[in-house]
Structure formats: structure tokens, C-alpha cells
Design a protein around this motif. Structure first.
Motif, PDB file in Angstrom:
ATOM      1  N   HIS A   1       0.821  -1.207   0.000  1.00  0.00           N
ATOM      2  CA  HIS A   1       0.000   0.000   0.000  1.00  0.00           C
ATOM      3  C   HIS A   1       0.860   1.264   0.000  1.00  0.00           C
ATOM      4  CE1 HIS A   1      -3.280  -2.768   1.212  1.00  0.00           C
ATOM      5  NE2 HIS A   1      -4.032  -1.878   0.602  1.00  0.00           N
ATOM      6  N   ASP A   2       1.951   1.256   0.742  1.00  0.00           N
ATOM      7  CA  ASP A   2       2.803   2.442   0.802  1.00  0.00           C
ATOM      8  C   ASP A   2       3.522   2.685  -0.516  1.00  0.00           C
ATOM      9  OD1 ASP A   2       2.020   2.821   3.376  1.00  0.00           O
ATOM     10  OD2 ASP A   2       3.813   1.950   4.288  1.00  0.00           O
ATOM     11  N   LEU A   3       3.795   1.613  -1.264  1.00  0.00           N
ATOM     12  CA  LEU A   3       4.483   1.777  -2.554  1.00  0.00           C
ATOM     13  C   LEU A   3       3.539   2.222  -3.670  1.00  0.00           C
ATOM     14  CD1 LEU A   3       6.929  -1.280  -2.698  1.00  0.00           C
ATOM     15  CD2 LEU A   3       7.526   1.134  -2.447  1.00  0.00           C
ATOM     16  N   ARG A   4       2.259   1.996  -3.469  1.00  0.00           N
ATOM     17  CA  ARG A   4       1.325   2.248  -4.566  1.00  0.00           C
ATOM     18  C   ARG A   4       1.298   3.728  -4.958  1.00  0.00           C
ATOM     19  NH1 ARG A   4      -4.718  -0.404  -4.717  1.00  0.00           N
ATOM     20  NH2 ARG A   4      -4.888  -0.530  -6.994  1.00  0.00           N
ATOM     21  N   THR A   5       1.253   4.630  -3.983  1.00  0.00           N
ATOM     22  CA  THR A   5       1.153   6.064  -4.297  1.00  0.00           C
ATOM     23  C   THR A   5       2.393   6.586  -5.012  1.00  0.00           C
ATOM     24  OG1 THR A   5      -0.339   6.421  -2.435  1.00  0.00           O
ATOM     25  CG2 THR A   5       0.794   8.356  -3.323  1.00  0.00           C
ATOM     26  N   PRO A   6       3.614   6.372  -4.471  1.00  0.00           N
ATOM     27  CA  PRO A   6       4.784   6.855  -5.225  1.00  0.00           C
ATOM     28  C   PRO A   6       4.938   6.154  -6.568  1.00  0.00           C
ATOM     29  CG  PRO A   6       5.467   5.514  -3.346  1.00  0.00           C
ATOM     30  CD  PRO A   6       4.015   5.775  -3.182  1.00  0.00           C
ATOM     31  N   LEU A   7       4.489   4.906  -6.655  1.00  0.00           N
ATOM     32  CA  LEU A   7       4.606   4.200  -7.925  1.00  0.00           C
ATOM     33  C   LEU A   7       3.719   4.856  -8.988  1.00  0.00           C
ATOM     34  CD1 LEU A   7       5.694   1.828  -9.546  1.00  0.00           C
ATOM     35  CD2 LEU A   7       3.805   0.444  -8.687  1.00  0.00           C
ATOM     36  N   MET A   8       2.502   5.229  -8.594  1.00  0.00           N
ATOM     37  CA  MET A   8       1.628   5.904  -9.548  1.00  0.00           C
ATOM     38  C   MET A   8       2.224   7.232  -9.977  1.00  0.00           C
ATOM     39  SD  MET A   8      -0.642   3.748 -10.099  1.00  0.00           S
ATOM     40  CE  MET A   8      -1.628   4.783 -11.183  1.00  0.00           C
ATOM     41  N   GLY A   9       2.903   7.902  -9.047  1.00  0.00           N
ATOM     42  CA  GLY A   9       3.588   9.146  -9.416  1.00  0.00           C
ATOM     43  C   GLY A   9       4.704   8.895 -10.416  1.00  0.00           C
ATOM     44  N   LEU A  10       5.472   7.840 -10.207  1.00  0.00           N
ATOM     45  CA  LEU A  10       6.528   7.499 -11.160  1.00  0.00           C
ATOM     46  C   LEU A  10       5.947   7.151 -12.524  1.00  0.00           C
ATOM     47  CD1 LEU A  10       8.924   5.261  -9.029  1.00  0.00           C
ATOM     48  CD2 LEU A  10       9.433   7.491 -10.025  1.00  0.00           C
ATOM     49  N   LEU A  11       4.836   6.399 -12.514  1.00  0.00           N
ATOM     50  CA  LEU A  11       4.217   6.012 -13.772  1.00  0.00           C
ATOM     51  C   LEU A  11       3.737   7.246 -14.538  1.00  0.00           C
ATOM     52  CD1 LEU A  11       3.309   3.656 -15.539  1.00  0.00           C
ATOM     53  CD2 LEU A  11       1.144   3.626 -14.274  1.00  0.00           C
ATOM     54  N   THR A  12       3.141   8.181 -13.825  1.00  0.00           N
ATOM     55  CA  THR A  12       2.675   9.415 -14.482  1.00  0.00           C
ATOM     56  C   THR A  12       3.850  10.223 -15.004  1.00  0.00           C
ATOM     57  OG1 THR A  12       0.750   9.473 -13.007  1.00  0.00           O
ATOM     58  CG2 THR A  12       1.334  11.515 -14.143  1.00  0.00           C
ATOM     59  N   ALA A  13       4.913  10.320 -14.193  1.00  0.00           N
ATOM     60  CA  ALA A  13       6.081  11.094 -14.614  1.00  0.00           C
ATOM     61  C   ALA A  13       6.754  10.460 -15.826  1.00  0.00           C
ATOM     62  CB  ALA A  13       7.071  11.199 -13.461  1.00  0.00           C
ATOM     63  N   SER A  14       6.739   9.117 -15.909  1.00  0.00           N
ATOM     64  CA  SER A  14       7.394   8.464 -17.045  1.00  0.00           C
ATOM     65  C   SER A  14       6.685   8.750 -18.354  1.00  0.00           C
ATOM     66  CB  SER A  14       7.449   6.951 -16.801  1.00  0.00           C
ATOM     67  OG  SER A  14       6.147   6.376 -16.837  1.00  0.00           O
TER      68      SER A  14
ATOM     69  N   GLN B   1      15.335   5.355 -25.902  1.00  0.00           N
ATOM     70  CA  GLN B   1      15.728   4.069 -25.324  1.00  0.00           C
ATOM     71  C   GLN B   1      15.752   4.113 -23.809  1.00  0.00           C
ATOM     72  OE1 GLN B   1      19.479   2.650 -26.775  1.00  0.00           O
ATOM     73  NE2 GLN B   1      19.323   0.677 -25.711  1.00  0.00           N
ATOM     74  N   ALA B   2      16.278   5.213 -23.250  1.00  0.00           N
ATOM     75  CA  ALA B   2      16.335   5.342 -21.790  1.00  0.00           C
ATOM     76  C   ALA B   2      14.937   5.403 -21.195  1.00  0.00           C
ATOM     77  CB  ALA B   2      17.144   6.574 -21.402  1.00  0.00           C
ATOM     78  N   THR B   3      14.034   6.142 -21.897  1.00  0.00           N
ATOM     79  CA  THR B   3      12.656   6.244 -21.402  1.00  0.00           C
ATOM     80  C   THR B   3      11.966   4.896 -21.433  1.00  0.00           C
ATOM     81  OG1 THR B   3      12.496   8.549 -22.143  1.00  0.00           O
ATOM     82  CG2 THR B   3      10.435   7.362 -21.767  1.00  0.00           C
ATOM     83  N   ASP B   4      12.178   4.139 -22.497  1.00  0.00           N
ATOM     84  CA  ASP B   4      11.578   2.806 -22.585  1.00  0.00           C
ATOM     85  C   ASP B   4      12.075   1.907 -21.456  1.00  0.00           C
ATOM     86  OD1 ASP B   4      10.217   3.604 -24.814  1.00  0.00           O
ATOM     87  OD2 ASP B   4      11.650   2.747 -26.241  1.00  0.00           O
ATOM     88  N   MET B   5      13.364   2.026 -21.135  1.00  0.00           N
ATOM     89  CA  MET B   5      13.920   1.209 -20.051  1.00  0.00           C
ATOM     90  C   MET B   5      13.287   1.589 -18.712  1.00  0.00           C
ATOM     91  SD  MET B   5      17.899   0.721 -18.954  1.00  0.00           S
ATOM     92  CE  MET B   5      18.287   0.220 -20.638  1.00  0.00           C
ATOM     93  N   VAL B   6      13.120   2.906 -18.494  1.00  0.00           N
ATOM     94  CA  VAL B   6      12.516   3.363 -17.243  1.00  0.00           C
ATOM     95  C   VAL B   6      11.074   2.866 -17.142  1.00  0.00           C
ATOM     96  CG1 VAL B   6      11.716   5.391 -15.973  1.00  0.00           C
ATOM     97  CG2 VAL B   6      14.001   5.366 -16.968  1.00  0.00           C
ATOM     98  N   ARG B   7      10.327   3.002 -18.255  1.00  0.00           N
ATOM     99  CA  ARG B   7       8.940   2.565 -18.243  1.00  0.00           C
ATOM    100  C   ARG B   7       8.833   1.048 -18.027  1.00  0.00           C
ATOM    101  NH1 ARG B   7       7.031   6.168 -23.499  1.00  0.00           N
ATOM    102  NH2 ARG B   7       6.912   8.194 -22.389  1.00  0.00           N
ATOM    103  N   GLU B   8       9.770   0.305 -18.635  1.00  0.00           N
ATOM    104  CA  GLU B   8       9.746  -1.143 -18.464  1.00  0.00           C
ATOM    105  C   GLU B   8      10.008  -1.534 -17.017  1.00  0.00           C
ATOM    106  OE1 GLU B   8      11.239  -5.159 -18.072  1.00  0.00           O
ATOM    107  OE2 GLU B   8      12.538  -3.375 -17.977  1.00  0.00           O
TER     108      GLU B   8
END
Length: 403
Positions: free
Chosen positions: A208-221, A228-235
Motif C-alpha cells: 500500500h505504501d508503494l502504490r502512491t509513489p509508484l503511480m507518481g513514477l508512472l505518471t512522470a514516465s 531508449q532510456a525512457t523505454d527502459m525506465v517505463r519497463e
């Protein structure tokens, strides 16, 4: 150790102890009775000797028993117990008479009645001892069964705990050593249960604690420029998102509040959809009429089981991957190195160590897929059988409950 064997050993020890006690008591009674008879016979022989002295009845010393003659002393009465040439037991009393030492006064008392009485006593004691042992044996069996029954209950509770039921407890009544063992077993189970609950809470909290920052990372990506670097980050973010979703799913399964949504499910169609969704190359074999493969179960959970097993086969096994669908049964197999022996034993007991994938040659991963598979199988009541076929690979058989 076999419980029946333990019971018989305890009963044998109790019976042996009773036999030894009976033998010792019988020997003491025999000795005491015979000594009393000898004392009485000696007193009677001395009385008869006094009467013979008063009458002046004498016999030649050489007519006395050979064992009695050396004991004769002037002015002194002596006694001797022995058996004559006919085998009759006698108590003798004698005293020298006259100054030449060739005459003596003697008396003898038959001990036959006393000896026969002693033999009768011995026989009666043997009979009484056998009757007592006949009563002691069932009583010792009963006495051995009571603690043995408590030990069997503890062994059954220990097996339940080993099989994953940490709520199992045993009766710790009493104040003996068995009660102490039971209390230790219950304490161990409670400690293990507390640790497991702490691990489950930790898993749920982390997810649960990881879900919020993870959604932020997903939105930022999504805002990063393509490359290529962006694809790696998104993957990598996608992998992390899958891990968090798995942790959340495990936390829900750990809560033991999940209920299946049962409905008729065509197993062949469900497997085809799973193959399409996970994109795992596999050979599908439908055994018999496709209409006979319909089963009543929870389609979402069953599809999750099949998908995870396919992903596990692709990640940790080797091609070709095959799926056989028959009535109420789905068999998924790969041709890799097979399940490690330790992992195979745990899986068939309904257990899977989290974040553990087995041998390095089975591939890499976060090791939660089989945990989720086991959790959903428990909810829908499916039976899972894991094995390594003789010709290589790993095989999982999913058997669904009857309608």
C-alpha cells in the motif's frame, strides 16, 4: 515410533516391574515361612530331647546321622535338620550321655507336614501371582494408553502446524512432563503465528505504501521524451507495478476473507484467453469433446492460476510448453530442469516460500507467482499437483472440484 509399539513397551515395563515385585515378595514369604517352621521344629525337638533325658533313653553315637555327630559336645544340646535315607525330612536334637562318649540321648521330629505346607504355600503364591499379572496387564495397557493418547494428540497437532495450520493447539491439561511438552508446542505455534501475521502485515503495508509513489513514477514516465532510456525506465516501472500488484493480491489472500464467484466456465476457452493475454507460446491439447470441459468455478481466479503457471513455465522452464485440457482438469508442462526437490515438496504441501524461485537454472523473478497460485487454488477449492516427469521438465495438474 509407532504409537502401538510405545504402548506395548510401557505395558511390558509395568508388567515386568510387577513380576519382579511379586517374585521378590514370594521369595521373602517363602524364606520367612520356612525359617519359622525350622524354629518350631527345633523347639519341639529340644523339648522331646529333655523328655528323653528325663527317661534316660540312650542310643549309640554311631546310630546318629553322620552330619550330627561332629557337633556333639559334653553337656550341650545340638540340633540338625536333614533328610534320612528314605527322603523324609527330620529335625534332630542330641546330647552326649555318659563319660565314655559312645552314648547319647536323641530325639527327632518329622518336618514332612511343614515341608508339604511350604510347597502348598509356594503353589498358591504362584497362582496368586499369575492371577495378579493377568489383572496387571490390562491395567498397565490402560495406564499406558492414557499418556500415549495425549502424545498422539500432540503429534497430530504438530503435523497440522507443519502443514501450515498455525492456529492448531493441543490440550495441555495436567502438570506432568507431557503437559510441559504440550505447553511448549502451543507456545511455539503461537510464536510462529505471530511472526507470520507480522510478515503478512508487513507485505500489505509495503504494497500500500508503494502504490502512491509508484503511480507518481508512472505518471512522470509518461511525460518523458520517447527514447531508449525512457523505454527502459517505463519497463522497470512496469515490473515494479506488477510486483506491487502481486503483493496487494497476496495480502488480500492472506486475509482469508476472499470468496469465489462460481459460474459455469468452458475450460478450453479460458485457457485460450490466458494464452492470448500472457503471450506464452504453448501447444494446446483438448482431450475429448470441448463441451465436456465446462466446470463450475471462479473464472477470474482460475484464469489467474493458469496465467501464472504459464508465466512460470516460460520464465523458469524451457520450450515446448504444453497444455492439456480435459474434464475438470488442466495440465501445464514445460521441458526445463524441473522443480527443485525442496520446492517441489513444499508446493505439494500447499506452501511456497515467498521471494524464492528455487535453483538458479530455473530462472529469475520475484518468486510470488506460485504463492498467488496456491492462494487462489485454496479459495476456489482446486487441487494442485506438482511433479517432475521422468522424461524431464516440470508439470502442474490443476484439478477442479465437482459441481
Amino acid at each position: 515410533m509407532n504409537p502401538a509399539s510405545l504402548r506395548w513397551k510401557i505395558a511390558a515395563l509395568v508388567t515386568l516391574a510387577a513380576t519382579v515385585v511379586a517374585a521378590v515378595v514370594g521369595l521373602l514369604v517363602h524364606q520367612a515361612t520356612w525359617q519359622r517352621d525350622l524354629d518350631i521344629g527345633e523347639a519341639q525337638a529340644l523339648t522331646a530331647l529333655d523328655e528323653a533325658l528325663a527317661r534316660g533313653e540312650t542310643v549309640a553315637v554311631e546310630d546318629l546321622p553322620d552330619e550330627l555327630v561332629p557337633q556333639l559336645r559334653p553337656g550341650r544340646s545340638v540340633t540338625w535338620y536333614g533328610v534320612d535315607h528314605r527322603g523324609e525330612p527330620w529335625m534332630w536334637a542330641a546330647q552326649p550321655y555318659g563319660s565314655d562318649g559312645r552314648q547319647a540321648v536323641s530325639a527327632q521330629i518329622s518336618m514332612g507336614a511343614e515341608l508339604r505346607g511350604l510347597y502348598a504355600l509356594d503353589r498358591n503364591m504362584v497362582k496368586a501371582g499369575l492371577l495378579a499379572l493377568a489383572g496387571v496387564l490390562p491395567l498397565s495397557m490402560l495406564a499406558a494408553e492414557l499418556p500415549n493418547r495425549r502424545l498422539r494428540r500432540m503429534a497430530r497437532t504438530a503435523r497440522e502446524i507443519a502443514d501450515g495450520d498455525l492456529s492448531a493447539r493441543t490440550d495441555v491439561g495436567g502438570r506432568d512432563e507431557i503437559a510441559e511438552i504440550g505447553a511448549g508446542l502451543n507456545s511455539m505455534a503461537a510464536s510462529l503465528q505471530q511472526r507470520l501475521l507480522a510478515e503478512q502485515r508487513f507485505t500489505a503495508d509495503v504494497a500500500h505504501d508503494l502504490r502512491t509513489p509508484l503511480m507518481g513514477l508512472l505518471t512522470a514516465s509518461q511525460l518523458l521524451p520517447d527514447g531508449q532510456a525512457t523505454d527502459m525506465v517505463r519497463e522497470r516501472i512496469g515490473v515494479l507495478r506488477g510486483l506491487v500488484d502481486d503483493l496487494l493480491e497476496i495480502s488480500r489472500l492472506d486475509a482469508a476473507g476472499e470468496q469465489p464467484d462460481r459460474q459455469p466456465v468452458p475450460l478450453a476457452d479460458l485457457v485460450r484467453e490466458s494464452l492470448h493475454r500472457v503471450d506464452v507460446p504453448a501447444d494446446l491439447n483438448i482431450v475429448g469433446d470441448q463441451r465436456d470441459t465446462t466446470a463450475v468455478t471462479d473464472p477470474r481466479r482460475l484464469e489467474r492460476i493458469v496465467a501464472n503457471l504459464l508465466l512460470n513455465a516460460r520464465a523458469h522452464g524451457a520450450a515446448p510448453v504444453t497444455i492439456a485440457v480435459r474434464s475438470r482438469q488442466i495440465v501445464i508442462r514445460d521441458h526445463g530442469s524441473g522443480f527443485p526437490p525442496g520446492l517441489l515438496a513444499d508446493l505439494n504441501k500447499g506452501q511456497a516460500q515467498r521471494f524464492h524461485t528455487g535453483r538458479s537454472e530455473r530462472g529469475r523473478g520475484h518468486g510470488l507467482g506460485l504463492t498467488i497460485v496456491l492462494g487462489h487454488a485454496r479459495v476456489i477449492g482446486a487441487n494442485l499437483q506438482f511433479d517432475n516427469p521422468a522424461d524431464g521438465g516440470a508439470r502442474v495438474t490443476v484439478s477442479l472440484m465437482h459441481d
